[in-house]
Every structure is written in C-alpha cells, then in structure tokens.
Scaffold this motif. Structure first.
Motif, PDB file in Angstrom:
ATOM      1  N   LYS A   1     -10.076  -0.338   6.104  1.00 12.34           N
ATOM      2  CA  LYS A   1      -9.110   0.270   5.196  1.00 12.34           C
ATOM      3  C   LYS A   1      -7.949  -0.695   4.940  1.00 12.34           C
ATOM      4  O   LYS A   1      -7.514  -1.405   5.847  1.00 12.34           O
ATOM      5  CB  LYS A   1      -8.579   1.581   5.777  1.00 12.34           C
ATOM      6  CG  LYS A   1      -7.650   2.352   4.838  1.00 12.34           C
ATOM      7  CD  LYS A   1      -7.264   3.694   5.424  1.00 12.34           C
ATOM      8  CE  LYS A   1      -6.317   4.437   4.503  1.00 12.34           C
ATOM      9  NZ  LYS A   1      -6.884   4.665   3.169  1.00 12.34           N
ATOM     10  N   VAL A   2      -7.464  -0.716   3.700  1.00  9.92           N
ATOM     11  CA  VAL A   2      -6.300  -1.525   3.354  1.00  9.92           C
ATOM     12  C   VAL A   2      -5.047  -0.767   3.763  1.00  9.92           C
ATOM     13  O   VAL A   2      -4.736   0.292   3.226  1.00  9.92           O
ATOM     14  CB  VAL A   2      -6.281  -1.842   1.845  1.00  9.92           C
ATOM     15  CG1 VAL A   2      -4.995  -2.568   1.466  1.00  9.92           C
ATOM     16  CG2 VAL A   2      -7.496  -2.678   1.455  1.00  9.92           C
ATOM     17  N   LYS A   3      -4.331  -1.293   4.761  1.00 16.42           N
ATOM     18  CA  LYS A   3      -3.117  -0.630   5.254  1.00 16.42           C
ATOM     19  C   LYS A   3      -1.947  -0.808   4.299  1.00 16.42           C
ATOM     20  O   LYS A   3      -1.189   0.122   4.027  1.00 16.42           O
ATOM     21  CB  LYS A   3      -2.747  -1.185   6.629  1.00 16.42           C
ATOM     22  CG  LYS A   3      -3.711  -0.844   7.742  1.00 16.42           C
ATOM     23  CD  LYS A   3      -3.349  -1.592   9.026  1.00 16.42           C
ATOM     24  CE  LYS A   3      -1.917  -1.330   9.456  1.00 16.42           C
ATOM     25  NZ  LYS A   3      -1.593  -2.062  10.713  1.00 16.42           N
TER      26      LYS A   3
ATOM     27  N   GLU B   1     -10.482   0.265   0.501  1.00 20.15           N
ATOM     28  CA  GLU B   1     -11.083  -0.411   1.655  1.00 20.15           C
ATOM     29  C   GLU B   1     -11.880  -1.604   1.176  1.00 20.15           C
ATOM     30  O   GLU B   1     -12.318  -1.663   0.032  1.00 20.15           O
ATOM     31  CB  GLU B   1     -11.965   0.546   2.457  1.00 20.15           C
ATOM     32  CG  GLU B   1     -13.107   1.155   1.668  1.00 20.15           C
ATOM     33  CD  GLU B   1     -13.941   2.116   2.499  1.00 20.15           C
ATOM     34  OE1 GLU B   1     -13.494   2.493   3.596  1.00 20.15           O
ATOM     35  OE2 GLU B   1     -15.047   2.462   2.053  1.00 20.15           O
TER      36      GLU B   1
ATOM     37  N   PHE C   1      -0.214  -3.800   1.074  1.00 21.70           N
ATOM     38  CA  PHE C   1      -0.447  -4.980   0.238  1.00 21.70           C
ATOM     39  C   PHE C   1       0.896  -5.487  -0.284  1.00 21.70           C
ATOM     40  O   PHE C   1       1.905  -4.783  -0.270  1.00 21.70           O
ATOM     41  CB  PHE C   1      -1.387  -4.663  -0.933  1.00 21.70           C
ATOM     42  CG  PHE C   1      -0.893  -3.579  -1.838  1.00 21.70           C
ATOM     43  CD1 PHE C   1      -0.045  -3.859  -2.906  1.00 21.70           C
ATOM     44  CD2 PHE C   1      -1.262  -2.263  -1.625  1.00 21.70           C
ATOM     45  CE1 PHE C   1       0.417  -2.865  -3.736  1.00 21.70           C
ATOM     46  CE2 PHE C   1      -0.806  -1.257  -2.452  1.00 21.70           C
ATOM     47  CZ  PHE C   1       0.037  -1.545  -3.508  1.00 21.70           C
TER      48      PHE C   1
ATOM     49  N   ALA D   1      -3.647  -8.312   0.950  1.00 29.12           N
ATOM     50  CA  ALA D   1      -3.865  -6.998   1.559  1.00 29.12           C
ATOM     51  C   ALA D   1      -3.982  -7.139   3.067  1.00 29.12           C
ATOM     52  O   ALA D   1      -4.692  -8.025   3.569  1.00 29.12           O
ATOM     53  CB  ALA D   1      -5.129  -6.356   1.003  1.00 29.12           C
ATOM     54  N   THR D   2      -3.278  -6.276   3.784  1.00 29.40           N
ATOM     55  CA  THR D   2      -3.372  -6.225   5.246  1.00 29.40           C
ATOM     56  C   THR D   2      -4.378  -5.144   5.628  1.00 29.40           C
ATOM     57  O   THR D   2      -4.244  -3.987   5.207  1.00 29.40           O
ATOM     58  CB  THR D   2      -2.004  -5.916   5.881  1.00 29.40           C
ATOM     59  OG1 THR D   2      -1.059  -6.909   5.456  1.00 29.40           O
ATOM     60  CG2 THR D   2      -2.100  -5.916   7.389  1.00 29.40           C
ATOM     61  N   LEU D   3      -5.387  -5.520   6.440  1.00 31.15           N
ATOM     62  CA  LEU D   3      -6.453  -4.594   6.797  1.00 31.15           C
ATOM     63  C   LEU D   3      -6.192  -3.979   8.166  1.00 31.15           C
ATOM     64  O   LEU D   3      -5.545  -4.590   9.036  1.00 31.15           O
ATOM     65  CB  LEU D   3      -7.798  -5.330   6.813  1.00 31.15           C
ATOM     66  CG  LEU D   3      -8.139  -6.122   5.541  1.00 31.15           C
ATOM     67  CD1 LEU D   3      -9.517  -6.737   5.660  1.00 31.15           C
ATOM     68  CD2 LEU D   3      -8.039  -5.237   4.316  1.00 31.15           C
TER      69      LEU D   3
ATOM     70  N   ILE E   1      -6.870  -3.278  -6.409  1.00 31.45           N
ATOM     71  CA  ILE E   1      -6.466  -3.233  -5.006  1.00 31.45           C
ATOM     72  C   ILE E   1      -7.245  -2.085  -4.377  1.00 31.45           C
ATOM     73  O   ILE E   1      -6.869  -0.918  -4.528  1.00 31.45           O
ATOM     74  CB  ILE E   1      -4.945  -3.018  -4.858  1.00 31.45           C
ATOM     75  CG1 ILE E   1      -4.187  -4.131  -5.574  1.00 31.45           C
ATOM     76  CG2 ILE E   1      -4.561  -2.981  -3.381  1.00 31.45           C
ATOM     77  CD1 ILE E   1      -2.684  -3.964  -5.560  1.00 31.45           C
TER      78      ILE E   1
END
Length: 329
Positions: free
Chosen positions: A205-207, A195, A209, A219-221, A192
């Motif tokens: 960036k991955v905010k 970014e 998951f 994953a929410t970006l 995971i």
C-alpha cells in the motif's frame, strides 16, 4: 457631418472595451494562476487637408495639415508575469516558480504523446491544453487530474500498464534513491496508485507521496522503500502571451505562441537536457492571480472619465448641428 461625432463614437467604443477587460480582471482577482489582460489604443487614419511642402528660395517649408478620425484598439495583451505564491499545505497543490505550464489532456487512459529530440510533441489521440493551475486531484483509480477532470501528463519512470476494464494503473517499482533513474520517452497520463509493487515484488500500500521540485512523484510504501512513480511534464513557449485562453484556467497554443517545448525528463543526456530552463514545482503551494487591484481601479477611473469625455464631444457636436439647423427660420 461633424467629424467629432464619429471620433467621439470610436472613443466610447474603445473605452467600453477597456472597461470590459478591467471588469474581467477584477472578477478573476481570486482565480488560481489567472493572468490579467490590458488593452492598448492607436489612432485611426488621419484625413489630410493639405500636404507638406518643402522650403524654397523665398519661403520656408510648410507642414501638412491632418485631422484625426478617432481611435481604435491596437491590441489586447495577456500579462504573463507570475502571481504570488499562496501556501496551502496540501501535497497535491503545486505552483510553478518560474516559466512553464502543465500539460493536460483528455482522451484514452492509455494514450501517449511522443516527444522528439527537439523537445516538441508529436501527434496523438489525446487532446492537449496547458495550465498553470496546480490544484490537482486524484480519482477513484488514482489518476492525477486537474479540478475539471483533465489528466496531467508526464514521464513514466517505472513500467506502467492499465487494467483494460477499470483503468487502474500498475506501476513497476523503481527505487527513488537510485541515481541512475531515467524517464521513459514520451508522455503518458500520470497516476498515483493506492498500492504498487515493492522491492520484494509483492504489492504494498502507498502510505504517502510527495512531488519534488523537478516534478518527480515519490511514493512511500508500507513495506519500506520509496518508489519513483513518474515525473510531471512541463512545457514552455517562445511567446506565452500568444496562447489563447479557452476558459477553466486552460490555454491552447496558437500560430503566434509557437510550438510547445517540453522539459526533458530525468536522466536525459547532457546534450539534450533543457530542464534547468524551467520552473521549480513547489508542492503545498498555489500561484495566485496576478491582478493588481490598485492598478485596475485606477485604470477604471481613467477609462470611465474618458468615456464621459467622449460622450461630451458628441453632445457638443449635436448642439453645433442644432445651431446650424436653426439658421434657417
């Protein structure tokens, strides 16, 4: 020498083993996903004092006369029934509600495990084992690990590459809302990343998951969009009680457990899709030990009393021998 002495010794030995197993079960009452054990006894060979005879014209049949020579262990079974689910509200904790084991491995970060059309794993440079302990963690590079640092294996969805120096993964964006998502054949260590590539092709960036019931990691970006970045694999066995415990909540397959049968990934052909036969992954929960304390303490009482009774047969036999020796003054 009196047979009762040796029968008593055998009874003390097997009940000592039973107490050892009970103690181990109680010690692991708080161990995540622990599977308790039980011991079964069987009688030893019996000495025949006379054989059975059939009936005749004048007399009826006579049963044989046998004296048992003690007891021995018939088997030590692993109780694979599921433990209770404990909510943790931690997004990296997963519990399996049903049959299945996580596939974990150590070895090269770019190692893969091939899976054939019969859902069995081929040879690989990775050393694999299995666990139901879903208390997962991430390392500095974003690799998905068990608490002992073993990498969690699964299917890639977007193309995944690793930096040769740092091991940091780069995952190509795949829209999680796309209904035609298809997992890549073969198992890889899942990650995971901090970014990853977004819809626009630039890094985001991955905010946050989440882990779905089918094991899909989404994953929410920060730039918008939800990416599917992998799917946690799961294995089952024809005889899960035949798995060998190797410590640290891990199991390895044996000749009697059968080969691991891997759950098919997303988008598998209907003819080869076996995913419905496997457990659902419950995020934010952990499976607890299946040890029943009331049952263990009851078994402990029975085993300790049986141990005492076997000791009494030995002391009684000793008293008889002493009386025999005392006949000669």
């Amino acid at each position: 020498m009196l047979r009762s002495l040796y029968a008593g010794i055998s009874g003390m030995k097997v009940n000592q083993t039973k107490l050892d197993i009970i103690a181990n079960n109680i010690a692991n009452v708080g161990t995540t996903a622990f599977k308790s054990s039980r011991v079964r006894f069987q009688d030893m060979v019996s000495q025949s004092m006379s054989d059975a005879s059939s009936s005749s014209t004048n007399t009826g049949g006579v049963n044989g006369k046998q004296v048992g020579l003690g007891v021995q262990i018939a088997g030590i079974d692993t109780m694979v029934i599921q433990g209770m689910m404990q909510p943790t509200s931690r997004n990296l904790d997963v519990a399996m509600d049903g049959e299945g084991y996580l596939i974990v491995a150590n070895g090269p970060i770019d190692g893969t495990i091939p899976v054939d059309d019969k859902h069995t794993m081929g040879t690989s440079t990775l050393d694999t084992s299995y666990t139901r302990d879903g208390a997962l963690t991430l390392d500095d590079a974003g690799h998905l690990l068990t608490s002992d640092g073993l990498r969690v294996m699964g299917y890639a969805i977007g193309a995944t590459t690793y930096d040769a120096t740092t091991g940091v993964p780069t995952i190509k964006f795949v829209d999680a809302n796309d209904k035609t998502i298809k997992a890549v054949d073969g198992l890889i260590p899942l990650s995971i990343p901090n970014e990853m590539e977004g819809k626009d092709g630039s890094l985001h960036k991955v905010k946050s998951f989440s882990i779905e019931k089918d094991g899909t990691i989404k994953a929410t970006l920060d730039g918008g969009g939800i990416a599917a970045i992998g799917q946690i694999a799961m294995a089952s066995f024809n005889n899960p009680a035949g798995l060998s415990k190797v410590g640290k909540n891990q199991y390895v397959s044996t000749s009697n457990s059968g080969q691991a049968v891997v759950r098919s990934g997303l988008g598998a052909d209907a003819a080869n899709d076996n995913s419905k036969a496997y457990a659902s992954m419950l995020s934010g929960m952990l499976e607890m030990s299946n040890v029943d304390l009331a049952e263990q303490f009851t078994d402990m009482i029975v085993a300790s009393r049986a141990f005492q009774a076997m000791g009494k047969t030995i002391t009684t036999g000793d008293e008889i021998l002493q009386d025999i020796i005392g006949l000669k003054r």
